[in-house]
Design an enzyme around this catalytic site. Structure first.
Site, mmCIF file in Angstrom:
data_model
loop_
_atom_site.group_PDB
_atom_site.id
_atom_site.type_symbol
_atom_site.label_atom_id
_atom_site.label_comp_id
_atom_site.label_asym_id
_atom_site.label_seq_id
_atom_site.Cartn_x
_atom_site.Cartn_y
_atom_site.Cartn_z
ATOM 1 N N HIS A 184 -3.454 7.480 1.487
ATOM 2 C CA HIS A 184 -3.842 6.113 1.143
ATOM 3 C C HIS A 184 -5.261 5.905 1.664
ATOM 4 O O HIS A 184 -5.581 6.277 2.787
ATOM 5 C CB HIS A 184 -2.870 5.134 1.793
ATOM 6 C CG HIS A 184 -3.267 3.703 1.666
ATOM 7 N ND1 HIS A 184 -3.696 3.161 0.469
ATOM 8 C CD2 HIS A 184 -3.314 2.704 2.581
ATOM 9 C CE1 HIS A 184 -3.988 1.889 0.664
ATOM 10 N NE2 HIS A 184 -3.769 1.581 1.927
ATOM 11 N N ASN A 228 -10.045 -0.034 -0.452
ATOM 12 C CA ASN A 228 -8.588 0.027 -0.392
ATOM 13 C C ASN A 228 -8.013 -0.648 -1.641
ATOM 14 O O ASN A 228 -8.123 -1.864 -1.790
ATOM 15 C CB ASN A 228 -8.121 -0.682 0.889
ATOM 16 C CG ASN A 228 -6.615 -0.655 1.061
ATOM 17 O OD1 ASN A 228 -5.882 -0.304 0.142
ATOM 18 N ND2 ASN A 228 -6.167 -1.028 2.250
ATOM 19 N N CYS A 265 0.813 -1.225 0.000
ATOM 20 C CA CYS A 265 0.000 0.000 0.000
ATOM 21 C C CYS A 265 0.843 1.271 0.000
ATOM 22 O O CYS A 265 0.335 2.351 -0.306
ATOM 23 C CB CYS A 265 -0.964 0.008 1.175
ATOM 24 S SG CYS A 265 -2.097 -1.381 1.138
HETATM 25 O O1 UT7 Z 1 -3.874 -0.808 3.434
HETATM 26 C C1 UT7 Z 1 -3.067 -1.393 4.377
HETATM 27 C C2 UT7 Z 1 -3.324 -0.822 5.689
HETATM 28 N N1 UT7 Z 1 -4.532 -1.387 6.246
HETATM 29 C C3 UT7 Z 1 -5.225 -0.690 7.070
HETATM 30 O O2 UT7 Z 1 -4.885 0.442 7.309
HETATM 31 C C4 UT7 Z 1 -6.382 -1.343 7.753
HETATM 32 C C5 UT7 Z 1 -6.306 -1.038 9.211
HETATM 33 N N2 UT7 Z 1 -7.379 -1.599 9.996
HETATM 34 C C6 UT7 Z 1 -8.662 -1.251 9.860
HETATM 35 O O3 UT7 Z 1 -9.026 -0.494 9.002
HETATM 36 C C7 UT7 Z 1 -9.646 -1.764 10.879
HETATM 37 O O4 UT7 Z 1 -8.936 -2.346 11.954
HETATM 38 C C8 UT7 Z 1 -10.663 -2.799 10.318
HETATM 39 C C9 UT7 Z 1 -11.644 -2.096 9.409
HETATM 40 C C10 UT7 Z 1 -9.916 -3.880 9.553
HETATM 41 C C11 UT7 Z 1 -11.454 -3.421 11.467
HETATM 42 O O5 UT7 Z 1 -12.098 -2.424 12.232
HETATM 43 P P1 UT7 Z 1 -11.993 -2.436 13.820
HETATM 44 O O6 UT7 Z 1 -12.822 -1.338 14.314
HETATM 45 O O7 UT7 Z 1 -10.522 -2.420 14.160
HETATM 46 O O8 UT7 Z 1 -12.674 -3.790 14.185
HETATM 47 P P2 UT7 Z 1 -12.075 -5.054 14.936
HETATM 48 O O9 UT7 Z 1 -11.081 -5.761 14.079
HETATM 49 O O10 UT7 Z 1 -11.643 -4.623 16.285
HETATM 50 O O11 UT7 Z 1 -13.372 -5.946 15.054
HETATM 51 C C12 UT7 Z 1 -14.496 -5.528 15.818
HETATM 52 C C13 UT7 Z 1 -15.591 -6.560 15.675
HETATM 53 C C14 UT7 Z 1 -15.095 -7.990 15.881
HETATM 54 O O12 UT7 Z 1 -16.092 -8.695 16.574
HETATM 55 P P3 UT7 Z 1 -15.944 -8.954 18.158
HETATM 56 O O13 UT7 Z 1 -14.648 -9.708 18.310
HETATM 57 O O14 UT7 Z 1 -15.887 -7.589 18.775
HETATM 58 O O15 UT7 Z 1 -17.171 -9.734 18.462
HETATM 59 C C15 UT7 Z 1 -14.996 -8.533 14.472
HETATM 60 O O16 UT7 Z 1 -15.163 -9.933 14.417
HETATM 61 O O17 UT7 Z 1 -16.136 -6.520 14.352
HETATM 62 C C16 UT7 Z 1 -16.145 -7.850 13.784
HETATM 63 N N3 UT7 Z 1 -16.002 -7.749 12.350
HETATM 64 C C17 UT7 Z 1 -17.058 -7.596 11.516
HETATM 65 N N4 UT7 Z 1 -18.375 -7.540 11.762
HETATM 66 C C18 UT7 Z 1 -19.183 -7.374 10.689
HETATM 67 C C19 UT7 Z 1 -14.867 -7.764 11.610
HETATM 68 N N5 UT7 Z 1 -15.170 -7.627 10.317
HETATM 69 C C20 UT7 Z 1 -16.522 -7.536 10.226
HETATM 70 C C21 UT7 Z 1 -17.411 -7.372 9.152
HETATM 71 N N6 UT7 Z 1 -18.735 -7.301 9.443
HETATM 72 N N7 UT7 Z 1 -17.008 -7.270 7.866
#
Ligand code: UT7
Length: 325
Positions: free
Chosen positions: A252, A282, A115
């Site tokens: 990005h 992304n 990225c």
């Molecule tokens: O381009 C390279 C660089 N990449 C990035 O910059 C990405 C960086 N990370 C992110 O953008 C975010 O961390 C994500 C969008 C990937 C995730 O968001 P988050 O607010 O950090 O969520 P999380 O990973 O802490 O997950 C929260 C909850 C989890 O459930 P529990 O464990 O709290 O019950 C996940 O299982 O959301 C759940 N979850 C979803 N729920 C519905 C994860 N993906 C999904 C989904 N739909 N698609």
């Protein structure tokens, strides 16, 4: 003091025809449009057709950039193409573009910094121009991330899309001050201790298969805001400007919350930040040049504007570039 600057003289982009709305993922996965929108800002993304390759997207973006610069492929001395999803293991995707745009001389090569790839490509093109190796360089970011997604993993497959963006840089004389047009500074970083936070579980020398993307999203998120703001400040400081001078941050496009938090940390209001993540998702190395070209096309970015480009991804690899358009 007279110096050589790498000045942008044209840009272009291409998005595959197929638009995939968030709701499409909710048909097969335990996810929702609401979750994806609120956690990422993404509303839709484009996916390449089965027979559409990264080079096909890159060639279309390159042709638009050539047209906007009033050039043909014969005017280009070098292509620097950033991708983590090349057509083949080799030759480089850049050489496919070279043949397609009718470049009968010069050289072309790929850069792999995921990225952050477009920032690395810009820095390399700048070095080629300022060292006198090339006069006119086509810099491309192009990806088909839909090919390396695990469509059963809701935490990653909803985040990415396909696309390409391109910028043409040309050697022009400058005064060596921050009022010059062109690339004023670049700042590159990587830290391989974080390899395991974002990677693809395959490859030529390991599984002989392309593999699928794996990400510890929450961890990457934490690194992203801190490292992007620090690299952005470093690039501005090297250029002899401050965040108050920035007309547009072109970040990005991974997550709207990362974009907002980074801008806040740098004290740049969101009215001066280009946001396309809602429509593109992304697109890895393509995301910055796509955002740049779309913002140029819709009249947001104007000649003389000071831009700050910044990106982070697998490696971790990250960086920023200060450019006067
Ligand atoms: O381009 C390279 C660089 N990449 C990035 O910059 C990405 C960086 N990370 C992110 O953008 C975010 O961390 C994500 C969008 C990937 C995730 O968001 P988050 O607010 O950090 O969520 P999380 O990973 O802490 O997950 C929260 C909850 C989890 O459930 P529990 O464990 O709290 O019950 C996940 O299982 O959301 C759940 N979850 C979803 N729920 C519905 C994860 N993906 C999904 C989904 N739909 N698609």
């Amino acid at each position: 003091m007279s110096v050589i600057r790498a000045v942008p003289i044209g840009c272009g982009h291409y998005l595959p025809q197929r638009v995939v709305e968030n709701s499409e993922f909710a048909e097969t996965l335990d996810t929702s449009d609401e979750w994806i929108r609120t956690r990422t800002g993404i509303e839709r993304r484009h996916f390449a057709a089965p027979d559409e390759k990264t080079s096909d997207l890159a060639i279309k973006a390159a042709n638009m950039a050539l047209e906007s610069a009033g050039l043909t492929g014969r005017d280009i001395n070098a292509i620097v193409l950033a991708t983590a999803t090349p057509d083949q293991t080799f030759p480089s995707t850049a050489t496919r573009v070279q043949a397609a745009i009718g470049m009968d001389g010069g050289f072309a090569f790929d850069i792999q910094a995921v990225c952050a790839g477009f920032i690395y490509a810009i820095a390399n093109a700048n070095a080629l121009i300022t060292s006198g190796q090339a006069k006119t360089v086509l810099v491309i970011g192009a990806e088909t991330f839909s090919r390396i997604l695990d469509f059963t993993d809701r935490s990653t497959c909803v985040l990415f899309g396909d696309g390409a963006g391109a910028v043409i840089l040309q050697a022009q004389e400058g005064t060596g001050t921050a009022s010059d047009r062109g690339i004023l500074s670049t700042d590159l970083n990587s830290d391989g201790r974080f390899n395991d936070l974002l990677y693809v579980d395959g490859g030529v020398s390991t599984t002989q298969k392309a593999g699928v993307l794996k990400m510890a999203g929450r961890e990457v998120f934490k690194h992203a805001v801190e490292k992007l703001a620090a690299s952005g400040e470093a690039a501005l400081s090297k250029a002899g400007v401050t965040s108050a001078d920035v007309d547009w941050i072109v970040p990005h496009q991974a997550n709207l919350r990362i974009i907002i938090s980074t801008a806040k940390k740098m004290e740049v209001p969101m009215e001066r930040v280009v946001v396309t993540v809602q429509d593109h998702g992304n697109t890895s190395a393509a995301s910055i040049p796509l955002a740049l070209s779309v913002a140029h096309q819709n009249g947001q970015i104007k000649p003389g504007d000071l831009l700050l480009l910044e990106g982070i991804g697998g490696g971790l690899a990250w960086g920023a570039a200060a450019i006067r358009w």
